[in-house]
Design a protein around this motif. Structure first.
Motif, PDB file in Angstrom:
ATOM      1  N   GLU A  42       5.525 -24.434 -56.062  1.00  0.00           N
ATOM      2  CA  GLU A  42       5.708 -23.051 -56.518  1.00  0.00           C
ATOM      3  C   GLU A  42       5.963 -23.162 -58.016  1.00  0.00           C
ATOM      4  OE1 GLU A  42       8.529 -20.598 -54.269  1.00  0.00           O
ATOM      5  OE2 GLU A  42       9.485 -20.134 -56.174  1.00  0.00           O
ATOM      6  N   VAL A  43       5.072 -22.638 -58.822  1.00  0.00           N
ATOM      7  CA  VAL A  43       5.168 -22.800 -60.277  1.00  0.00           C
ATOM      8  C   VAL A  43       5.344 -21.448 -60.943  1.00  0.00           C
ATOM      9  CG1 VAL A  43       4.027 -23.641 -62.365  1.00  0.00           C
ATOM     10  CG2 VAL A  43       3.734 -24.876 -60.194  1.00  0.00           C
ATOM     11  N   ILE A  44       6.473 -21.280 -61.642  1.00  0.00           N
ATOM     12  CA  ILE A  44       6.736 -20.042 -62.382  1.00  0.00           C
ATOM     13  C   ILE A  44       6.592 -20.308 -63.869  1.00  0.00           C
ATOM     14  CG2 ILE A  44       8.471 -18.308 -62.999  1.00  0.00           C
ATOM     15  CD1 ILE A  44       9.619 -18.537 -60.222  1.00  0.00           C
ATOM     16  N   LEU A  47      11.306 -27.609 -65.913  1.00  0.00           N
ATOM     17  CA  LEU A  47      12.240 -28.008 -64.859  1.00  0.00           C
ATOM     18  C   LEU A  47      11.514 -28.185 -63.539  1.00  0.00           C
ATOM     19  CD1 LEU A  47      15.424 -25.759 -65.255  1.00  0.00           C
ATOM     20  CD2 LEU A  47      15.349 -28.253 -65.364  1.00  0.00           C
ATOM     21  N   THR A  48      11.864 -29.236 -62.793  1.00  0.00           N
ATOM     22  CA  THR A  48      11.415 -29.350 -61.407  1.00  0.00           C
ATOM     23  C   THR A  48      12.643 -29.181 -60.519  1.00  0.00           C
ATOM     24  OG1 THR A  48      11.697 -31.758 -61.338  1.00  0.00           O
ATOM     25  CG2 THR A  48       9.557 -30.929 -62.022  1.00  0.00           C
ATOM     26  N   THR A  49      12.480 -28.451 -59.429  1.00  0.00           N
ATOM     27  CA  THR A  49      13.608 -28.179 -58.548  1.00  0.00           C
ATOM     28  C   THR A  49      13.267 -28.552 -57.108  1.00  0.00           C
ATOM     29  OG1 THR A  49      12.966 -25.917 -57.929  1.00  0.00           O
ATOM     30  CG2 THR A  49      14.153 -26.189 -60.019  1.00  0.00           C
ATOM     31  N   GLY A  50      14.297 -28.769 -56.340  1.00  0.00           N
ATOM     32  CA  GLY A  50      14.112 -29.126 -54.937  1.00  0.00           C
ATOM     33  C   GLY A  50      15.237 -30.043 -54.486  1.00  0.00           C
ATOM     34  N   PRO A  51      15.358 -30.266 -53.181  1.00  0.00           N
ATOM     35  CA  PRO A  51      16.415 -31.127 -52.658  1.00  0.00           C
ATOM     36  C   PRO A  51      16.125 -32.598 -52.924  1.00  0.00           C
ATOM     37  CG  PRO A  51      14.981 -30.421 -50.880  1.00  0.00           C
ATOM     38  CD  PRO A  51      14.528 -29.695 -52.107  1.00  0.00           C
ATOM     39  N   THR A  52      17.086 -33.448 -52.613  1.00  0.00           N
ATOM     40  CA  THR A  52      16.901 -34.890 -52.734  1.00  0.00           C
ATOM     41  C   THR A  52      15.729 -35.341 -51.868  1.00  0.00           C
ATOM     42  OG1 THR A  52      19.263 -35.192 -53.104  1.00  0.00           O
ATOM     43  CG2 THR A  52      18.015 -37.129 -52.400  1.00  0.00           C
ATOM     44  N   GLY A  53      14.867 -36.184 -52.431  1.00  0.00           N
ATOM     45  CA  GLY A  53      13.734 -36.703 -51.674  1.00  0.00           C
ATOM     46  C   GLY A  53      12.513 -35.806 -51.667  1.00  0.00           C
ATOM     47  N   SER A  54      12.504 -34.777 -52.515  1.00  0.00           N
ATOM     48  CA  SER A  54      11.353 -33.865 -52.527  1.00  0.00           C
ATOM     49  C   SER A  54      10.292 -34.273 -53.542  1.00  0.00           C
ATOM     50  CB  SER A  54      11.817 -32.426 -52.807  1.00  0.00           C
ATOM     51  OG  SER A  54      12.489 -32.340 -54.056  1.00  0.00           O
ATOM     52  N   GLY A  55      10.496 -35.409 -54.230  1.00  0.00           N
ATOM     53  CA  GLY A  55       9.469 -35.908 -55.133  1.00  0.00           C
ATOM     54  C   GLY A  55       9.583 -35.437 -56.566  1.00  0.00           C
ATOM     55  N   ALA A  62      11.915 -22.119 -57.097  1.00  0.00           N
ATOM     56  CA  ALA A  62      11.791 -22.008 -58.551  1.00  0.00           C
ATOM     57  C   ALA A  62      12.557 -20.809 -59.095  1.00  0.00           C
ATOM     58  CB  ALA A  62      10.312 -21.920 -58.937  1.00  0.00           C
ATOM     59  N   ALA A  63      12.568 -19.720 -58.330  1.00  0.00           N
ATOM     60  CA  ALA A  63      13.237 -18.495 -58.781  1.00  0.00           C
ATOM     61  C   ALA A  63      14.746 -18.683 -58.913  1.00  0.00           C
ATOM     62  CB  ALA A  63      12.933 -17.343 -57.822  1.00  0.00           C
ATOM     63  N   GLY A  64      15.294 -19.666 -58.214  1.00  0.00           N
ATOM     64  CA  GLY A  64      16.742 -19.871 -58.256  1.00  0.00           C
ATOM     65  C   GLY A  64      17.223 -20.661 -59.446  1.00  0.00           C
ATOM     66  N   ALA A  65      16.303 -21.210 -60.258  1.00  0.00           N
ATOM     67  CA  ALA A  65      16.701 -22.080 -61.369  1.00  0.00           C
ATOM     68  C   ALA A  65      17.465 -21.329 -62.450  1.00  0.00           C
ATOM     69  CB  ALA A  65      15.469 -22.762 -61.959  1.00  0.00           C
ATOM     70  N   VAL A  66      16.953 -20.175 -62.868  1.00  0.00           N
ATOM     71  CA  VAL A  66      17.607 -19.431 -63.949  1.00  0.00           C
ATOM     72  C   VAL A  66      18.993 -18.935 -63.527  1.00  0.00           C
ATOM     73  CG1 VAL A  66      17.490 -17.339 -65.362  1.00  0.00           C
ATOM     74  CG2 VAL A  66      15.471 -18.810 -65.132  1.00  0.00           C
ATOM     75  N   PRO A  67      19.140 -18.263 -62.368  1.00  0.00           N
ATOM     76  CA  PRO A  67      20.495 -17.886 -61.935  1.00  0.00           C
ATOM     77  C   PRO A  67      21.439 -19.078 -61.807  1.00  0.00           C
ATOM     78  CG  PRO A  67      18.862 -16.695 -60.666  1.00  0.00           C
ATOM     79  CD  PRO A  67      18.120 -17.715 -61.467  1.00  0.00           C
ATOM     80  N   ARG A  68      20.914 -20.231 -61.410  1.00  0.00           N
ATOM     81  CA  ARG A  68      21.750 -21.432 -61.294  1.00  0.00           C
ATOM     82  C   ARG A  68      22.268 -21.852 -62.665  1.00  0.00           C
ATOM     83  NH1 ARG A  68      25.469 -24.572 -59.942  1.00  0.00           N
ATOM     84  NH2 ARG A  68      25.093 -26.794 -59.779  1.00  0.00           N
ATOM     85  N   LEU A  69      21.400 -21.845 -63.670  1.00  0.00           N
ATOM     86  CA  LEU A  69      21.822 -22.209 -65.030  1.00  0.00           C
ATOM     87  C   LEU A  69      22.843 -21.217 -65.567  1.00  0.00           C
ATOM     88  CD1 LEU A  69      18.372 -23.255 -66.579  1.00  0.00           C
ATOM     89  CD2 LEU A  69      20.293 -24.779 -66.055  1.00  0.00           C
ATOM     90  N   ALA A 116       9.059 -25.644 -58.300  1.00  0.00           N
ATOM     91  CA  ALA A 116       9.746 -26.025 -57.059  1.00  0.00           C
ATOM     92  C   ALA A 116       8.764 -26.807 -56.204  1.00  0.00           C
ATOM     93  CB  ALA A 116      10.226 -24.784 -56.309  1.00  0.00           C
ATOM     94  N   GLN A 117       9.274 -27.792 -55.457  1.00  0.00           N
ATOM     95  CA  GLN A 117       8.346 -28.605 -54.669  1.00  0.00           C
ATOM     96  C   GLN A 117       8.992 -29.186 -53.419  1.00  0.00           C
ATOM     97  OE1 GLN A 117       7.999 -31.785 -57.970  1.00  0.00           O
ATOM     98  NE2 GLN A 117       7.711 -32.961 -56.065  1.00  0.00           N
TER      99      GLN A 117
END
Length: 543
Positions: free
Chosen positions: A487-489, A291-299, A393-400, A419-420
């Motif tokens: 940030e890579v987990i 998974l890659t995470t981040g706001p719109t426009g973060s690449g 990146a840490a927020g991905a699992v709680p989000r799912l 995360a990027q």
């Protein structure tokens, strides 16, 4: 007897139709006289098909008019509604190339002429009607071009596109204000004012864009989305169009898709050290989700495309599901989402799985069904790449988990979370060393000292940072291009055990730090020490 009655009825119907048509033509003739326009009846007029081709059939419908005759530079246009606002815009646009005479015609004449469009031979070159331009000089004065008297909407858009591509812009913003319309380019993630358009000329620009994107010309109070292609030095460039009603007029954002990003390799993204090793290892696994995470426009999408380039080999079947397809890649089957026919991510994903792919890219996980289906695919022998909107990146699992996915599904399916953000690169032509304020240096030192030893990063004893003052090479911006901070987990066995316990973001951050994960701020500051960016840019983007 029956045929005789039938013939009489047909003759009577024709007579009534002719009488109605005669009355309509008389009324149109009288109306033309009162409006000071010339009148013509097109019923038996020998239509010039080459003239009809000056307007597309869609333009003829929206403008309620048809061009019926042309000779050299003279063009004659018939309309039954001379007050049509779209007709006024179209006549203003073509007046640069034609001496136009407008005639009033009846609605019946108009309908009769429209039937001839089936006989009009459209250009066989599919790029004939596409805006074509050549890169402009990045330093050229776009405002001076727009201010040129007698320039058409097509010419203005050509110059705007040329300047945008030359300056490396990702988006063109047309923003109406009370008295003018601002033209702004988003360059390396930051908007810059580049020109102004007069409010009186702006409707021509809007109509031209709508026609190119096949949007509704007569709809001005609703948002519309579309896309079209432009030609840049004989290379097709896709443009995504977003139109939004505003207080003063319709605001338009034109996103330029496929400018260079498709050619990026993983090594060009900005990943380095342990983070790069983790990513390369995880995307090469035979199954699992990254998974890659981040706001719109973060690449995020660009990062996934770089992964696909790495994985794109002759023996591998890759299918993507995107909204929209931003960059076209040879050898990969790319499928666009289409909300008009209810072809959503979850429906598309289920259909894709029946195609027996090895690798899937799902443009975005937006709902529980898509999340569940994608994770199940990762558990059943597929490599799944996707994006998720979280701050880190840490927020991905709680989000799912919040979306309703069970921890026992997430833990074995997830391989890594990235995360990027994108920071601007310093211009190499005007880079120079700089001194930080005591307060800022203290903040930077604190963040760097918190880098875990397991990250395997060497922070120099003497901290030297850099800045670019601005020069001709970077249009005096001080920056040229962008690079990712990451940030890579890695989801190892310890992390999987933690996920099964429904952890908080803080719990995941603690374990990730123990395992050697650097934050985006730390990664950014290490890039600042390496002359890639500056401290101010890191804090502007990462916070």
């Amino acid at each position: 007897m029956g045929n005789f009655l039938s013939n009489n009825q047909d003759d009577l119907a024709r007579a009534l139709e002719d009488s109605k048509r005669e009355i309509e033509e008389r009324e149109s003739q009288n109306r033309a006289s009162s409006l000071g326009l010339q009148y013509i009846n097109l019923q038996n007029f020998p239509m010039v098909l080459m003239a009809l081709g000056v307007f597309s059939e869609q333009e003829a419908q929206y403008t309620q008019s048809v061009p019926f005759y042309k000779d050299k530079h003279d063009l004659r246009v018939g309309t039954f509604n001379p007050n049509n606002s779209h007709l006024k815009v179209k006549l203003l646009e073509i007046s640069q190339d034609w001496n136009v005479t407008t005639y009033l015609i009846s609605e019946s004449s108009y309908k009769g002429a429209m039937k001839f469009y089936s006989k009009v031979v459209r250009p066989t070159n599919k790029f004939q009607d596409i805006i074509q331009f050549t890169d402009a000089d990045p330093g050229s004065d776009l405002q001076a071009v727009i201010d040129t008297l007698g320039v058409s909407a097509s010419d203005v858009l050509n110059k705007i596109f040329g300047a945008a591509v030359a300056q490396g812009s990702s988006d063109i913003h047309l923003e109406p204000e009370e008295n003018i319309v601002k033209v702004r380019f988003r360059i390396d993630g930051v908007l810059h004012d580049v020109a102004k358009i007069s409010k009186t000329f702006y409707p021509q620009i809007v109509s031209r864009i709508k026609l190119q994107a096949k949007l509704k010309l007569n709809v001005e109070n609703e948002s519309q989305d579309g896309r079209f292609s432009v030609m840049n030095n004989n290379v097709s460039l896709d443009v995504r169009v977003s139109i939004l009603p505003s207080v003063y007029d319709e605001a338009i954002v034109l996103r330029l898709l496929g400018v260079g990003a498709v050619d990026l390799k993983i090594k060009d993204l900005g990943l380095s050290g342990k983070a790069l090793d983790i990513v390369k290892e995880q995307i090469q696994k035979p199954n699992g989700m990254v998974l890659t995470t981040g706001p719109t426009g973060s690449g995020k999408t660009t990062t996934l495309y770089a992964f696909l380039q790495e994985l794109n080999e002759p023996g591998v079947k890759i299918i993507t599901l995107e909204d929209p397809v931003e960059y076209k890649i040879s050898g990969i089957q790319q499928t666009p989402i289409d909300h008009r026919i209810d072809f959503s991510f979850v429906k598309g994903l289920r259909a894709i799985l029946r195609q027996d792919p090895d690798i899937l890219m799902v443009g975005e996980i937006r709902d529980p069904e898509t999340a569940e289906t994608a994770l199940q695919a990762a558990l059943t022998g597929h490599v799944v790449l996707s994006t998720l909107h979280t701050n880190d990146a840490a927020g991905a699992v709680p989000r799912l988990i919040t979306m309703g996915v069970k921890p026992f599904t997430i833990a074995p399916a997830l391989n890594a979370v990235i995360a990027q953000r994108l920071v601007r690169r310093l211009c190499g032509a005007c880079i120079q060393s700089t001194e930080l304020s005591k307060e800022l240096l203290g903040k930077v030192t604190e963040i760097l000292n918190d880098i875990p030893k397991t990250a395997e990063v060497n922070v120099p004893n003497t901290l030297q940072f850099y800045h670019s003052a601005g020069c001709k090479e970077c249009n005096n911006l001080g920056y040229k291009g962008r690079v990712g901070v990451y940030e890579v987990i890695e989801i190892n066995d310890e992390m999987r055990e933690l996920i099964l316990k429904d952890p908080s973001i803080i719990d995941i951050k603690k374990l990730a730090k123990t395992n050697g994960t650097m934050t985006m701020a730390q990664d950014g500051l290490m890039k600042a020490l390496s002359k890639i960016t500056d401290v101010e840019e890191v804090f502007r983007v990462v916070g």
